[in-house]
Design a protein around this motif. Structure first.
Motif, PDB file in Angstrom:
ATOM      1  N   LEU A   1       0.835  -1.209   0.000  1.00 22.29           N
ATOM      2  CA  LEU A   1       0.000   0.000   0.000  1.00 22.29           C
ATOM      3  C   LEU A   1       0.871   1.261   0.000  1.00 22.29           C
ATOM      4  O   LEU A   1       0.558   2.235  -0.697  1.00 22.29           O
ATOM      5  N   GLN A   2       1.942   1.229   0.768  1.00 24.39           N
ATOM      6  CA  GLN A   2       2.843   2.381   0.811  1.00 24.39           C
ATOM      7  C   GLN A   2       3.522   2.596  -0.534  1.00 24.39           C
ATOM      8  O   GLN A   2       3.730   3.742  -0.958  1.00 24.39           O
ATOM      9  N   SER A   3       3.841   1.524  -1.212  1.00 29.24           N
ATOM     10  CA  SER A   3       4.452   1.617  -2.531  1.00 29.24           C
ATOM     11  C   SER A   3       3.471   2.245  -3.532  1.00 29.24           C
ATOM     12  O   SER A   3       3.852   3.106  -4.337  1.00 29.24           O
ATOM     13  N   ALA A   4       2.221   1.826  -3.479  1.00 29.98           N
ATOM     14  CA  ALA A   4       1.200   2.415  -4.353  1.00 29.98           C
ATOM     15  C   ALA A   4       1.035   3.902  -4.059  1.00 29.98           C
ATOM     16  O   ALA A   4       0.886   4.717  -4.988  1.00 29.98           O
ATOM     17  N   TYR A   5       1.087   4.254  -2.791  1.00 32.08           N
ATOM     18  CA  TYR A   5       0.976   5.660  -2.398  1.00 32.08           C
ATOM     19  C   TYR A   5       2.158   6.459  -2.962  1.00 32.08           C
ATOM     20  O   TYR A   5       1.978   7.553  -3.504  1.00 32.08           O
ATOM     21  N   THR A   6       3.353   5.906  -2.822  1.00 31.44           N
ATOM     22  CA  THR A   6       4.561   6.590  -3.305  1.00 31.44           C
ATOM     23  C   THR A   6       4.504   6.794  -4.820  1.00 31.44           C
ATOM     24  O   THR A   6       4.845   7.869  -5.318  1.00 31.44           O
ATOM     25  N   LEU A   7       4.063   5.772  -5.551  1.00 26.31           N
ATOM     26  CA  LEU A   7       3.931   5.898  -7.003  1.00 26.31           C
ATOM     27  C   LEU A   7       2.943   6.999  -7.375  1.00 26.31           C
ATOM     28  O   LEU A   7       3.210   7.834  -8.250  1.00 26.31           O
ATOM     29  N   LYS A   8       1.815   7.007  -6.719  1.00 23.05           N
ATOM     30  CA  LYS A   8       0.783   8.013  -7.002  1.00 23.05           C
ATOM     31  C   LYS A   8       1.291   9.409  -6.606  1.00 23.05           C
ATOM     32  O   LYS A   8       1.055  10.387  -7.317  1.00 23.05           O
ATOM     33  N   TYR A   9       1.990   9.495  -5.494  1.00 23.51           N
ATOM     34  CA  TYR A   9       2.526  10.785  -5.045  1.00 23.51           C
ATOM     35  C   TYR A   9       3.550  11.317  -6.053  1.00 23.51           C
ATOM     36  O   TYR A   9       3.527  12.490  -6.420  1.00 23.51           O
ATOM     37  N   ASN A  10       4.459  10.446  -6.501  1.00 24.14           N
ATOM     38  CA  ASN A  10       5.464  10.858  -7.488  1.00 24.14           C
ATOM     39  C   ASN A  10       4.811  11.284  -8.798  1.00 24.14           C
ATOM     40  O   ASN A  10       5.263  12.235  -9.450  1.00 24.14           O
ATOM     41  N   ALA A  11       3.741  10.589  -9.187  1.00 19.89           N
ATOM     42  CA  ALA A  11       3.008  10.974 -10.401  1.00 19.89           C
ATOM     43  C   ALA A  11       2.379  12.355 -10.227  1.00 19.89           C
ATOM     44  O   ALA A  11       2.375  13.177 -11.163  1.00 19.89           O
ATOM     45  N   ALA A  12       1.865  12.632  -9.034  1.00 18.76           N
ATOM     46  CA  ALA A  12       1.266  13.941  -8.763  1.00 18.76           C
ATOM     47  C   ALA A  12       2.326  15.036  -8.790  1.00 18.76           C
ATOM     48  O   ALA A  12       2.094  16.125  -9.321  1.00 18.76           O
ATOM     49  N   VAL A  13       3.493  14.760  -8.239  1.00 26.61           N
ATOM     50  CA  VAL A  13       4.589  15.737  -8.248  1.00 26.61           C
ATOM     51  C   VAL A  13       5.006  16.010  -9.695  1.00 26.61           C
ATOM     52  O   VAL A  13       5.203  17.169 -10.096  1.00 26.61           O
ATOM     53  N   ALA A  14       5.134  14.958 -10.492  1.00 29.18           N
ATOM     54  CA  ALA A  14       5.504  15.121 -11.905  1.00 29.18           C
ATOM     55  C   ALA A  14       4.435  15.906 -12.659  1.00 29.18           C
ATOM     56  O   ALA A  14       4.739  16.779 -13.486  1.00 29.18           O
ATOM     57  N   LYS A  15       3.172  15.629 -12.395  1.00 33.82           N
ATOM     58  CA  LYS A  15       2.061  16.341 -13.042  1.00 33.82           C
ATOM     59  C   LYS A  15       2.077  17.807 -12.644  1.00 33.82           C
ATOM     60  O   LYS A  15       1.817  18.687 -13.471  1.00 33.82           O
ATOM     61  N   ASN A  16       2.400  18.069 -11.398  1.00 33.28           N
ATOM     62  CA  ASN A  16       2.439  19.451 -10.910  1.00 33.28           C
ATOM     63  C   ASN A  16       3.515  20.258 -11.644  1.00 33.28           C
ATOM     64  O   ASN A  16       3.352  21.462 -11.857  1.00 33.28           O
ATOM     65  N   LYS A  17       4.600  19.614 -12.033  1.00 32.17           N
ATOM     66  CA  LYS A  17       5.680  20.295 -12.747  1.00 32.17           C
ATOM     67  C   LYS A  17       5.250  20.717 -14.151  1.00 32.17           C
ATOM     68  O   LYS A  17       5.851  21.605 -14.743  1.00 32.17           O
ATOM     69  N   THR A  18       4.217  20.074 -14.686  1.00 36.86           N
ATOM     70  CA  THR A  18       3.733  20.430 -16.036  1.00 36.86           C
ATOM     71  C   THR A  18       2.701  21.555 -15.998  1.00 36.86           C
ATOM     72  O   THR A  18       2.237  21.995 -17.041  1.00 36.86           O
ATOM     73  N   LEU A  19       2.351  21.968 -14.816  1.00 38.37           N
ATOM     74  CA  LEU A  19       1.332  23.012 -14.658  1.00 38.37           C
ATOM     75  C   LEU A  19       1.846  24.356 -15.187  1.00 38.37           C
ATOM     76  O   LEU A  19       2.934  24.802 -14.847  1.00 38.37           O
ATOM     77  N   ASN A  20       1.058  24.971 -16.066  1.00 40.78           N
ATOM     78  CA  ASN A  20       1.359  26.317 -16.564  1.00 40.78           C
ATOM     79  C   ASN A  20       0.047  27.026 -16.832  1.00 40.78           C
ATOM     80  O   ASN A  20      -1.029  26.467 -16.644  1.00 40.78           O
ATOM     81  N   GLU A  21       0.127  28.255 -17.306  1.00 41.13           N
ATOM     82  CA  GLU A  21      -1.075  29.059 -17.540  1.00 41.13           C
ATOM     83  C   GLU A  21      -1.986  28.424 -18.589  1.00 41.13           C
ATOM     84  O   GLU A  21      -3.197  28.485 -18.477  1.00 41.13           O
ATOM     85  N   ALA A  22      -1.424  27.786 -19.591  1.00 42.96           N
ATOM     86  CA  ALA A  22      -2.224  27.238 -20.691  1.00 42.96           C
ATOM     87  C   ALA A  22      -3.052  26.025 -20.242  1.00 42.96           C
ATOM     88  O   ALA A  22      -4.188  25.854 -20.678  1.00 42.96           O
ATOM     89  N   ASN A  23      -2.485  25.182 -19.379  1.00 43.73           N
ATOM     90  CA  ASN A  23      -3.206  23.965 -18.973  1.00 43.73           C
ATOM     91  C   ASN A  23      -3.651  24.005 -17.507  1.00 43.73           C
ATOM     92  O   ASN A  23      -3.941  22.973 -16.915  1.00 43.73           O
ATOM     93  N   LYS A  24      -3.685  25.180 -16.948  1.00 47.56           N
ATOM     94  CA  LYS A  24      -3.967  25.366 -15.521  1.00 47.56           C
ATOM     95  C   LYS A  24      -5.271  24.687 -15.101  1.00 47.56           C
ATOM     96  O   LYS A  24      -5.302  23.989 -14.091  1.00 47.56           O
TER      97      LYS A  24
END
Length: 192
Positions: free
Chosen positions: A63-86
């Protein structure tokens, strides 16, 4: 007056005889930890509990591994955030946050469940062992005419015997009553 004096002497005699009887009671002590760890069942119980603990730990780590994967995906997604796709990325991040909260609650629930299962299993396995131990202690005490038996084991500051002088150590006798050989190796107790 004579009845009063007779009653007084009878009461005094009873009090003195009760004191004399109490003074003759034998007191024994034993080390319960030494007995328990020498019982053959202790190794089986220890192995069973360790196996169950490893299984529950593996479930939680998954369960912790699944959480870590999802958290890392969220961090990566957050890095793609800009005004165009906000707006689009913001909604995806919000959904990921809800998933992360659910996973965190699942981890907490699995941890609590594991603790409850471990406690229940330990109680289930230890109750017959404790009953066998108490039965043996009572039998040895009765055989030796001992009125009180104290445990001199100082495990976790639970020692109820602070000092003794000339008490009878029943540890070996209880082990013998349980069929434990004199030189039996104790099962190592692991601290969690």
């Amino acid at each position: 007056m004579k009845k009063f004096i007779n009653a007084y002497f009878i009461a005094a005699a009873l009090l003195l005889s009760a004191t004399a009887v109490n003074a003759q009671q034998k007191i024994g002590h034993l080390n319960s930890q030494s007995v328990f760890t020498s019982m053959p069942e202790a190794k089986t119980i220890s192995t069973t509990l360790e196996s169950l603990q490893k299984t529950k730990q593996a479930e939680i780590e998954k369960l912790q591994s699944a959480y870590t994967l999802k958290y890392n995906a969220a961090v990566a997604k957050n890095k793609t955030l800009n005004e165009a796709n906000k707006e689009t990325v913001g909604k995806e991040l919000q959904a990921m946050g809800v998933e992360l909260d659910g996973l965190k609650k699942g981890i907490d629930q699995a941890t609590e469940n594991a603790q409850q299962v471990m406690a229940a299993k330990q109680g289930e396995l230890m109750t017959p062992l404790q009953t066998k131990f108490i039965t043996a202690v009572k039998a040895v005490a009765k055989e030796k005419g001992i009125a009180y038996v104290f445990d001199d084991n100082a495990q976790q500051s639970a020692n109820n015997l602070l000092a003794y002088d000339d008490g009878i150590d029943l540890t070996a006798a209880v082990k013998a009553k349980l069929g434990i050989p004199a030189g039996a190796a104790a099962v190592p107790v692991k601290k969690s």
